[in-house]
Write a protein that holds these residues in place. Sequence first.
Motif: not given
Lengths: 372, 352, 348, 512
Positions: B73, B76, B302, B305
């Motif tokens: 996260t 990200g 995303i 990631v």
Amino acid sequence: GAREADTAVAEDNLERSLEVDISGLRSADGQTLLPELSSKEVPSRPDNPRSLPETDPMHWYDMEYLGWGVEEKINIPDSPADGAIGKRVIAIINGDHPYLTAYSTGMQKIADAYSMDLTVLSPNWDLAEQNQMLDEAINERPDMIILVPLDARVAIQQVRRVNRAGVPIILSNMLPEEEAMQYAIAWTGPDDWGQFREMARVWADELGRSGGVAYIRHAPGGSPYFARTYGPITELAEYAPDIETLDMQAPGFEAEATMQVVSDWLTRFGDRLTGIGLADDSAQAIGTIEALRRAGREDVLVIAAGNSKVGMDMVKDGDLLAITYQSAEADGAVALKTAVDWFNGLDVDPVLYIPKQVITQENVEDFMPAQW
Amino acid sequence: MSEDRGTETLREDPAEVAPNMNEDRTLRQNRFSVLISVLGIYFLAGILMIVGVMVSERFLSAANMLSVVGGVTILGLVAVGAAFVTYSGHFADLSIPTTMAFSGVMAVEALQFGIVAAIITGLLVGLVIGLINGFVIGKFRANPIVWTLAMAFVIRGLMRWIWSNRQIYPEVEGAATGAGQHFVNLYRYHLLGVIPMTVVVLAAFAIVLHFVMKQSSFGRQLQITGASFEAARLSGINVSRNVGLAFLICAMTAAVAGIFLTSLSRVGAYYMGEGYDFAAVTAVVIGGVTLAGGRGSIVGVIGGVLVIGLMRNVMTLMGIDTFAQTIVTGAVFILAVGIQSNSLRRLGRDDA
Amino acid sequence: MRSQTDVVTFVNRYRILLLLALVFLFMALFAPRFLNMFNMTIIMKSASLNAMAAIGFTIVLICGHLDLSVSSTISLGAVLVIGFRPDLGWSGAIVAAVAAGGFVGLVNGLLVAKARIHSFIVTIGTLTIVQGIIYVYTGGAALNVTGALDFAVADFLEDPILLFFPPRVIITILVIVGFEVFFLRTKPGRNFYMVGGNRETAWLAGVKADAYVIWAFIISGCAAALSGALFAIGISSATTDLGVNSLMIIVAATIIGGASMNGGKGQVLYSGIAVLMLTVLFNGLNRFGVGSEFRILASGVILASVVLYEAYSNYKKERIRGQRPELLKELDPQQLKNVTSSLKTREL
Amino acid sequence: MSADSSVQNDIGLALEMTNITKAFPGTIAVQDVTFRAYAGEVHAVIGENGAGKSTLMKILAGAFDDYEGQISINGRAVQLHSPAVAREYGIGMVYQELSLAGPLSIAENVLVGRLPGRKGLFVDRSALIERARSNLARVGLEIDPRIAVEEISQHEAQLVEIAKVLGRNPCILVLDEPTSALSKEEIDRLFDTISRLRKNGLAIIYISHHLPEIFRIADRVTVLRDGRRIDTCQTSQTTTEQLVKMMVGKAVEELFRQRDHEPGGEALRIEGFTRFGFFHDIDLHVRSGEILGLYGLSGAGRTELARSIMGIDPLDRGSLYFEGRAVVPRSMRQMVDEGLAYLTEDRKLSGLALRLSVRDNVVASTIPSLCRNGWYNGSAARRITQSLIERLHIYPPKDSVTVANLSGGNQQKTLLAKWLAVKPKILILDEPTRGVDINAKVLIHRTIEQMAQQGTAVVLVSSDLPEVCSLADRCAVIRMGHVIGEVSGSEITEERLLMLANGEGIEKEAGE
Ligand SMILES: Nc1ncnc2c1ncn2[C@@H]1O[C@H](COP(=O)(O)OP(=O)(O)OP(=O)(O)O)[C@@H](O)[C@H]1O
Ligand SMILES: Nc1ncnc2c1ncn2[C@@H]1O[C@H](COP(=O)(O)OP(=O)(O)OP(=O)(O)O)[C@@H](O)[C@H]1O
Ligand SMILES: [Mg+2]
Ligand SMILES: [Mg+2]
């Protein structure tokens, strides 16, 4: 005439140095700065340690009992034996880290007690830089150089150089290779292997001497990379052979990365994973605990090295089962105190360990507030 | 003299020449390229999922999926911001790590005035660094890589000097107001007890920034700026402002990420966030945002990631050790990007 | 007749030399125990590692590409030379290590020139891959040699033989000067610049652009590996992450040394001097006994000001680009004074 | 006249290109062209922009490896698949768009690929400088060869380019519009050189838009149109009218506009416009519904002027009135908001974002107005783009096509569409039909007229004489950064404009 005067001055200085009392000094966590140093009994060396299996403690003999084997040291200058007071010491640590900041503090306390002129230099984990600093230090011809090696094997050549230049040197904190020891007056620091063995026993008991454990390792290179992984492994192999070693990874000192590795373990091993051993009790511990909490696996027992504030808090909260007490200030202090003894003409052991203790929820309060 | 020839040429409209040529263009582009250009990184993500399923039956479990996401996260958050810099045709922002560390430390310092003050202070750090980068690069056209590197040096040096290499603790700084605990919990809050708040925040940022990139006036203009700075300038687009904003967004998300990282680690220190710069570039670029600029999307980033998360996850599940993992990661990175840019070239979508 | 006798151009041209002189002078005047033979040796020694590695980075930059993999290639060279020493002997080990570095460069070059993947991406990739390979090869621990002969070789490399120059430094200087001469004075050397300056032109003139790009990366790999290897021999050991801190210093130095990210500009010698300048700076700061944060801070400030200065002079150049002198002659002198004009940089 | 009416005896046939064809994505640049050149002749190649002149010659120079047709040099059939090979056969070409390496010294650019050597490997510096000097001297450029090319101005660069090729002592010399951006003296010197070389028995192929030049130095002239060879004839036996007719074909009629409306009030006026060293004291005005031509040899400073009006480049002196109101041009954005539009001369570099779709490019300048409180209205963009695609017959008629895949003409249309989209009050067009094929050209001309009809004030910067003459109501001629004459209505003839542009007949200047 003049010579007698000099010797007179020297003797006087020596007396005053010997009189200095440092038993009152305390480190930030309230512990005595310089407690009784712990000793370690040294078994005899097997012929070819490396041939033994990795789970056999003797396989790691050369790393664990390093420095004891040195028979004769090579051209160590003899002590001036004219007292420590007013001596100039240059300490070259290996990098900038809160632990080493505390380490320097401890060292400074001793320096002040003996009103020595101490300079601490940090190469910030850069080997080329550390070599440069060593050369610079040699160039300044201090009464003593204290070195925290960046790497065990590189240390050999480093220490040899200082030795060649005729400057006395003491090694500290990071274990060098055997050969390095013969050029140095002494090595002082934590007994990484020893304290992990102690902690491993506590761990094993809590684990009921069964289950599966995995290890997050230290950064590749230094002695902790092996000591903090194979210390427990070899100890458990004897003390609790039923405990199975599942995996070991080195994601570095990065909370998020560690967190993911642990989560992945939980997926991979599920309930077989009952314990985790960490090489560091801040970032790695944070990541590990976070992963366990998210997976609702608080039952997994975690042990870690070092006593950072973060780690201590987590022991207090019961997140960590145990951590090693490795007083950063004592670490620094012992190094310089050894130099002091040498200046004072006392004879010093080749290897000196700072006391090792295991911190658990019971005794954690005694070590608060943390040094770093 | 050939009048008739002339007329004949005129009657033949080049538009008529064009069709057949364009057709055989479309014929030449093989299906794989099309697939890649559409699915992009999610193609690779799919493969990893399959491998994952084969490796471990627990792979698809909610817990594992959450851990995959949970493990990336912060990365990200950094990546969705960094994407704007790359999208604007300015490669990467090497000052990301120091921005993260600085915002974290400042936030902790400000905890004595309460949690809100802390967060605002942290964001302000991002704002200021972003503005400086944006101004120098957007207006003076300084080379982005070198300038942000210089920024990184300066900020890191200052931080270590000011805090003399110490690390500071939210619980301590925030003890008086009790904000310390809140701060530490920032990272640890879970929605409905299961979904980590960080994931929610990331999702929010991703969605918003996706629309900012694709649907906002700024985003559309940034696309042209990235694809061709000069053309954008001579279309009356305020290029320096857009580039500036791109770096600002990057710094802001870095600041947010820094706050979360500090909250997670329970310490503010100058060394926080190291390595997040290259990691972010990696995610952004395999996410399909080309270094040439003007192409790609947050959705793709995303994806990038996730792929990084999935790769770590799958490899650990397979029991591959850390060292081998680095090798594989690097190889996959080059391969993924290579295939993408290659298929773009096949489709004539790229001159790069 | 137009010629380039002009202060601004002079400063731009010899910027790095002036910087070095400035820093050195300052340190010589104010830094305690700075100005002595031994310290000069120290500076030279610690500059060598990055200075030689900077050769490769610079030439790749001149060709208009980036080579971020230098840092792990340095480590690779170091690790391999020690690793191969027992089997191949020093000379063999050095050759092997350099060859390995060259191979990394070859891979980079092929991926960039043939597969046409952006060098930034390729070399970030190889950066991690090579680091991983090193870890696998060493198992994470450093390597070392402890033979008396090895120590002798090490001491020979590290102790000054003439003035304050130890052999390792001399070798570095020779290699740098060698490449400088090659790139500045030979036909193939100049073609590297041509390829970086304008691929099209080079191609139209029948210069094989791809080949030169690939060679640039190979040279880069070899130089990095060699510098790592020599350093390792000098300390009879090699750590797995010897080069990690080098990359950023090298990037900074190369830019300060006057190379441009757009290619076609730069000199390996100037990059080397820039490294030396930073080393003098660091050494001097150490003499003041300040912490490593000031090294970072200082290099950051210098880099930042160089970047800003370049941005500014580009802006000014753009303003007068394509000015017609014959038109400027219409203006009366005092009007011309407050005009940024190309006339000033030319004598007509 | 037969296909190649002017064939002399085949001895001395230096070059023969037969049935050459070369296609680009979207266009066929050269189609089935047969071309001969003899030693000792200057052979001019003329044609509209985009006729295929450069492409044909680039093939000869080995710039393309995918052409069809046969080439033979001095009777030997050859495959010219790389520039290196072409140079082997003694072909030297001065490219239309300069190909110099900015950061490198003039000397090295002049001698690229054949640096003088000492002991094989090493470059002989002094020889390098000396050779460069002598080569530059041949084109009469006195400049220190050590200066970096990026430091010098375009005309100097042009001369460097020529010197570079001459230095290779080619036996077939191609000059693609070498005189663009050259001053008169420089042109004269160049022509002397050319005739000298001709005497030495070189075959010289000369591409130019300036017909007077053709008549001045060419022995024969080949006319290309829309990628085909229309005819080849002796210059002595032809006239400007014939050549123009061949160049533009039937399109000639189409080009003549019917002036049926009266210009409205003053839209834009500039007074004393000055950017030191680029243009000095320019006074101009244009009324709405009027088309003001700006003619000048390229390099005259028109683009600079336009850029300063649009606030792209700085301005040193002068004032600008927009519909009578004083406006200080600060940024392009500001001027666009004011209602000005500027179609740049270089579509590939400064005009279009080639990697983006037609739609993204068309709405590039309109984005803010396409956004309702900050959010982009995609469907509106699609609508606008579609309507413009239809209006300008952009092929293929899909707004999602990547611009890089369009033909030159369609790219140019897209660029125009971008500026039509902003519905400007004043439209400045810089070389609006450079390198576009004849149909696109006609269409663009029609569009320009429509704009004028609807009351837009148009400023037409063009080096294309027929274009200016047919479209402009008034025409100002710029030379060396000065307005040196203004002609209007029926006075606008190619000859008049050319003379003014070359600095002749200024005395009988036609003002208002
Ligand atoms: N690289 C290219 N890719 C695609 N189309 C091209 C390319 N080069 C030229 N063309 C197209 O080929 C046609 C001929 O171009 P060319 O440059 O030969 O014309 P030209 O006669 O030289 O025009 P000008 O007088 O403006 O130089 C034009 O339609 C142009 O758009
Ligand atoms: N004779 C010259 N001396 C110096 N610089 C020149 C000369 N001719 C042109 N230039 C430069 O080359 C560029 C081209 O000139 P510019 O484009 O302004 O004129 P132009 O009439 O628009 O030419 P074009 O028709 O090619 O657009 C400008 O930067 C101009 O300053
Ligand atoms: Mg042409
Ligand atoms: Mg122009």
